[in-house]
Design a protein around this motif. Structure first.
Motif, PDB file in Angstrom:
ATOM      1  N   UNK A 180      18.607  -3.125   0.690  1.00 41.21           N
ATOM      2  CA  UNK A 180      17.711  -2.925   1.727  1.00 41.21           C
ATOM      3  C   UNK A 180      18.205  -1.874   2.844  1.00 41.21           C
ATOM      4  N   UNK A 181      17.274  -1.022   3.304  1.00 36.99           N
ATOM      5  CA  UNK A 181      17.563  -0.037   4.104  1.00 36.99           C
ATOM      6  C   UNK A 181      17.445  -0.595   5.629  1.00 36.99           C
ATOM      7  N   UNK A 182      18.587  -0.083   6.535  1.00 35.72           N
ATOM      8  CA  UNK A 182      18.302  -0.509   7.737  1.00 35.72           C
ATOM      9  C   UNK A 182      17.425   0.038   8.662  1.00 35.72           C
ATOM     10  N   UNK A 183      17.032   1.230   8.444  1.00 36.79           N
ATOM     11  CA  UNK A 183      16.213   2.283   8.946  1.00 36.79           C
ATOM     12  C   UNK A 183      14.791   1.716   8.593  1.00 36.79           C
ATOM     13  N   UNK A 184      14.161   1.756   9.970  1.00 42.09           N
ATOM     14  CA  UNK A 184      12.607   1.334   9.791  1.00 42.09           C
ATOM     15  C   UNK A 184      11.901   2.094   8.469  1.00 42.09           C
ATOM     16  N   UNK A 185      11.185   1.426   7.803  1.00 44.75           N
ATOM     17  CA  UNK A 185      10.565   2.045   6.550  1.00 44.75           C
ATOM     18  C   UNK A 185       9.132   1.627   6.698  1.00 44.75           C
ATOM     19  N   UNK A 186       8.335   2.643   7.023  1.00 45.23           N
ATOM     20  CA  UNK A 186       6.787   2.142   7.006  1.00 45.23           C
ATOM     21  C   UNK A 186       6.042   1.754   5.790  1.00 45.23           C
ATOM     22  N   UNK A 187       6.791   2.451   4.777  1.00 44.99           N
ATOM     23  CA  UNK A 187       6.439   2.534   3.272  1.00 44.99           C
ATOM     24  C   UNK A 187       6.746   1.055   3.116  1.00 44.99           C
ATOM     25  N   UNK A 188       7.754   0.592   3.398  1.00 46.33           N
ATOM     26  CA  UNK A 188       8.289  -0.786   2.949  1.00 46.33           C
ATOM     27  C   UNK A 188       7.406  -2.001   3.666  1.00 46.33           C
ATOM     28  N   UNK A 189       7.275  -1.500   4.985  1.00 49.05           N
ATOM     29  CA  UNK A 189       6.838  -2.666   5.611  1.00 49.05           C
ATOM     30  C   UNK A 189       5.505  -2.165   6.560  1.00 49.05           C
ATOM     31  N   UNK A 190       4.369  -2.651   6.000  1.00 46.14           N
ATOM     32  CA  UNK A 190       2.986  -2.046   6.395  1.00 46.14           C
ATOM     33  C   UNK A 190       3.011  -2.489   8.223  1.00 46.14           C
ATOM     34  N   UNK A 191       3.792  -3.353   8.507  1.00 40.75           N
ATOM     35  CA  UNK A 191       3.621  -3.587   9.925  1.00 40.75           C
ATOM     36  C   UNK A 191       4.086  -2.433  10.984  1.00 40.75           C
ATOM     37  N   UNK A 192       5.018  -1.722  10.364  1.00 43.68           N
ATOM     38  CA  UNK A 192       5.418  -0.335  11.019  1.00 43.68           C
ATOM     39  C   UNK A 192       4.593   0.767  10.852  1.00 43.68           C
ATOM     40  N   UNK A 193       4.398   1.629  11.870  1.00 43.06           N
ATOM     41  CA  UNK A 193       3.640   2.575  12.091  1.00 43.06           C
ATOM     42  C   UNK A 193       4.303   3.945  11.387  1.00 43.06           C
ATOM     43  N   UNK A 194       3.507   4.366  10.128  1.00 39.08           N
ATOM     44  CA  UNK A 194       3.911   5.534   9.542  1.00 39.08           C
ATOM     45  C   UNK A 194       3.567   6.644  10.063  1.00 39.08           C
ATOM     46  N   UNK A 195       3.895   7.963   9.325  1.00 38.52           N
ATOM     47  CA  UNK A 195       3.574   9.329   9.824  1.00 38.52           C
ATOM     48  C   UNK A 195       2.050   9.493   9.724  1.00 38.52           C
ATOM     49  N   UNK A 196       1.294  10.479  10.144  1.00 41.74           N
ATOM     50  CA  UNK A 196      -0.188  10.525  10.137  1.00 41.74           C
ATOM     51  C   UNK A 196      -0.664  10.502   8.598  1.00 41.74           C
ATOM     52  N   UNK A 197      -0.103  11.240   7.830  1.00 47.66           N
ATOM     53  CA  UNK A 197      -0.569  10.996   6.154  1.00 47.66           C
ATOM     54  C   UNK A 197      -0.636   9.935   5.671  1.00 47.66           C
ATOM     55  N   UNK A 198       0.550   9.102   5.903  1.00 50.29           N
ATOM     56  CA  UNK A 198       0.684   7.570   5.537  1.00 50.29           C
ATOM     57  C   UNK A 198      -0.702   6.653   5.939  1.00 50.29           C
ATOM     58  N   UNK A 199      -0.570   6.996   7.205  1.00 46.13           N
ATOM     59  CA  UNK A 199      -1.822   6.084   8.066  1.00 46.13           C
ATOM     60  C   UNK A 199      -3.140   6.692   7.630  1.00 46.13           C
ATOM     61  N   UNK A 200      -3.483   7.786   7.443  1.00 44.53           N
ATOM     62  CA  UNK A 200      -4.690   8.386   6.823  1.00 44.53           C
ATOM     63  C   UNK A 200      -5.016   7.651   5.531  1.00 44.53           C
ATOM     64  N   UNK A 201      -3.886   8.105   4.506  1.00 41.28           N
ATOM     65  CA  UNK A 201      -3.970   7.408   3.181  1.00 41.28           C
ATOM     66  C   UNK A 201      -4.560   5.811   3.219  1.00 41.28           C
ATOM     67  N   UNK A 202      -3.687   5.170   3.863  1.00 42.18           N
ATOM     68  CA  UNK A 202      -3.767   3.628   3.843  1.00 42.18           C
ATOM     69  C   UNK A 202      -5.185   3.294   4.352  1.00 42.18           C
ATOM     70  N   UNK A 203      -5.528   4.057   5.483  1.00 39.57           N
ATOM     71  CA  UNK A 203      -6.837   3.824   6.080  1.00 39.57           C
ATOM     72  C   UNK A 203      -7.998   4.128   5.106  1.00 39.57           C
TER      73      UNK A 203
END
Lengths: 333, 181
Positions: A1-24
């Motif tokens: 497991x990575x120690x750094x925050x990984x929004x791709x791994x954890x949807x509760x974390x805020x990702x970059x704009x592209x990830x947010x737009x794609x998810x939405x």
């Protein structure tokens, strides 16, 4: 497991704009089974008599209604992801809406009515704290932190559930009242339809006209509201003993002696939870109440936990119809 | 993050379903429908994916006795879903136009992005495709995806990051390298 925050791994974390737009954007393709596509559990077959009136209406009116329903029903069941629920406040201190993740607290003398998406209503009684966990089409989840709520839901089974600690109370199309203290103890009283209470793998069905108490660890046996205090106490004593793998023949006999016709469901629940009890006096008592023969093969199969043997008697249970004539307004959200 | 599924819970429900307990069938369907649907959505239009999802569960429940390891229900039904392909190959242009969602409140720009992204995801290798749909469409976390698919968490993480990078390239946006293992 990575120690750094990984929004791709954890949807509760805020990702970059592209990830947010794609998810939405892609969230619109999320699996949302139509009513007929949901795998129905036994209580989904609770009687459907709503159409009786429509049949008597004229053919033209019937066609118009059916056309209207075809459009309206799917709309009623749809709900945008994480859209807030509106609150019909009873006090000036309550917010106008309940967002996902936020809590609603009522003080003494305060109460509120929350609209459960478009599928029902819930009264939040005084001294209660609730939290909206998740809301989307086919999946509306609420946490009862403490206090008392009264819910009336018009939706397919499983659409609405209340969590309380490790337990989950799943609406199977009904009206029910639930209370819980801060220690996790509480009770559920069903006035229409069915609910299923689930805690740590133990599942208990509770029909209309029944009350079930629960703790943080386990659910009790559902009792008819007319059950005597003596019968409840005896069954609870047996339930506690059986949960610790202790047979108490005297208590089993007492349960059988005290049971009335209206206690059939409690006996059925008890035998289903502890199939080995079928070898004792509770089995013939329930057979008499259900007017079933005491069949040696059936009894042996039940003792072994045979599902088909149990289903045979479950099918004999009278199933109270949902009191739609009292709650029809809920269908209109 | 929500707690992922426990293998013991899955095994218990599979055993109950084998005994004919209807609530166990309902639980398995409710829990694994997003996985099965994600596999089918990677092959075909939403409308067909929903139908195929139902078909896959019918096939799986009929064959439930053939499942050797009850905890492996997820990988097992995923395999059935991958073999239960659409009856005819759907042309690329059909994938977006037939029966795709028009969600109330969705902007045309968002719909266009979703359409383009889904087309791009469908062109990715199977492992990336399914993992990405579970993450981006179903909104599942890495541990939840691992629990459903039976993949190891590290495999899921690799699939997510490599798949996402390929998706970004296909969409013409900058590729992120941080966070990849």
């Amino acid at each position: 497991m990575s120690k750094t925050p990984d929004p791709l791994w954890d949807p509760d974390l805020q990702g970059d704009e592209v990830l947010q737009r794609l998810t939405s954007a892609l969230g619109t393709y999320r699996y949302a089974p139509r009513q007929g596509n949901a795998w129905s559990a036994r209580p989904a077959a609770v009687p459907h008599r709503r159409r009786r009136r429509w049949v008597r209406a004229g053919a033209a009116a019937l066609c118009a209604c059916v056309m209207g329903l075809v459009v309206w029903m799917p709309w009623r069941l749809q709900w945008q992801d994480n859209r807030h629920w509106s609150i019909a406040t009873h006090t000036v201190f309550s917010p106008a809406a309940l967002d996902v993740g936020s809590t609603l607290t009522t003080e003494a003398g305060q109460a509120a009515t929350v609209k459960v998406a478009r599928i029902g209503r819930m009264e939040v009684l005084p001294r209660t704290r609730i939290r909206l966990l998740d809301t989307r089409t086919g999946h509306h989840r609420l946490e009862l932190v403490s206090g008392r709520v009264r819910a009336r839901i018009w939706a397919p089974p499983g659409y609405f559930a209340i969590t309380a600690g490790a337990s989950e109370t799943i609406d199977l199309g009904c009206e029910f009242e639930m209370e819980r203290d801060r220690q996790g103890n509480g009770s559920i009283h069903v006035t229409s339809g069915w609910i299923m209470h689930r805690v740590k793998g133990q599942e208990t069905l509770v029909p209309a006209g029944s009350t079930m108490t629960f703790t943080a660890e386990r659910g009790g046996v559902p009792f008819a509201t007319t059950a005597s205090a003596e019968f409840r106490a005896t069954v609870q004593q047996l339930d506690r003993a059986m949960s610790q793998d202790m047979r108490l023949p005297d208590i089993e006999q007492l349960v059988a002696n005290q049971a009335m016709a209206s206690d059939s469901f409690a006996l059925l629940s008890l035998l289903t939870r502890y199939p080995e009890l079928a070898s004792g006096p509770i089995y013939p008592k329930l057979a008499a109440l259900l007017e079933q023969p005491v069949d040696v093969g059936h009894r042996a199969a039940w003792s072994r936990g045979g599902v088909h043997a149990m289903n045979l008697w479950w099918e004999q249970m009278p199933r109270p119809p949902k009191a739609w004539w009292l709650n029809w307004r809920d269908a209109f959200g | 993050m929500k707690a992922p599924l426990e293998p013991a819970d899955i095994a218990s429900k599979v055993q109950d379903a084998r005994q004919g307990v209807q609530t166990a069938f309902a639980w398995l369907h409710r829990t694994f429908a997003p996985l099965v649907y994600a596999i089918h959505l990677g092959m075909t239009s939403r409308e067909q994916a929903e139908e195929l999802t139902q078909e896959t569960f019918v096939i799986a429940f009929r064959r439930l006795d053939q499942l050797r390891d009850a905890t492996s229900f997820g990988p097992w039904i995923a395999m059935i879903a991958r073999r239960n392909r659409p009856r005819r190959e759907v042309l690329g242009r059909d994938l977006a136009e037939s029966g795709e969602p028009v969600w109330v409140g969705t902007s045309p720009e968002s719909m266009a992005l979703a359409d383009e992204a889904l087309r791009a995801i469908r062109r990715l290798p199977g492992a990336y495709r399914e993992t990405l749909i579970l993450r981006l469409v179903e909104g599942l976390s890495g541990p939840e995806i691992a629990a459903l698919t039976g993949l190891t968490p590290s495999s899921v993480r690799v699939n997510l990051h490599r798949g996402m990078n390929q998706l970004r390239q296909a969409l013409g946006v900058s590729v992120q390298t941080e966070g990849e293992e």
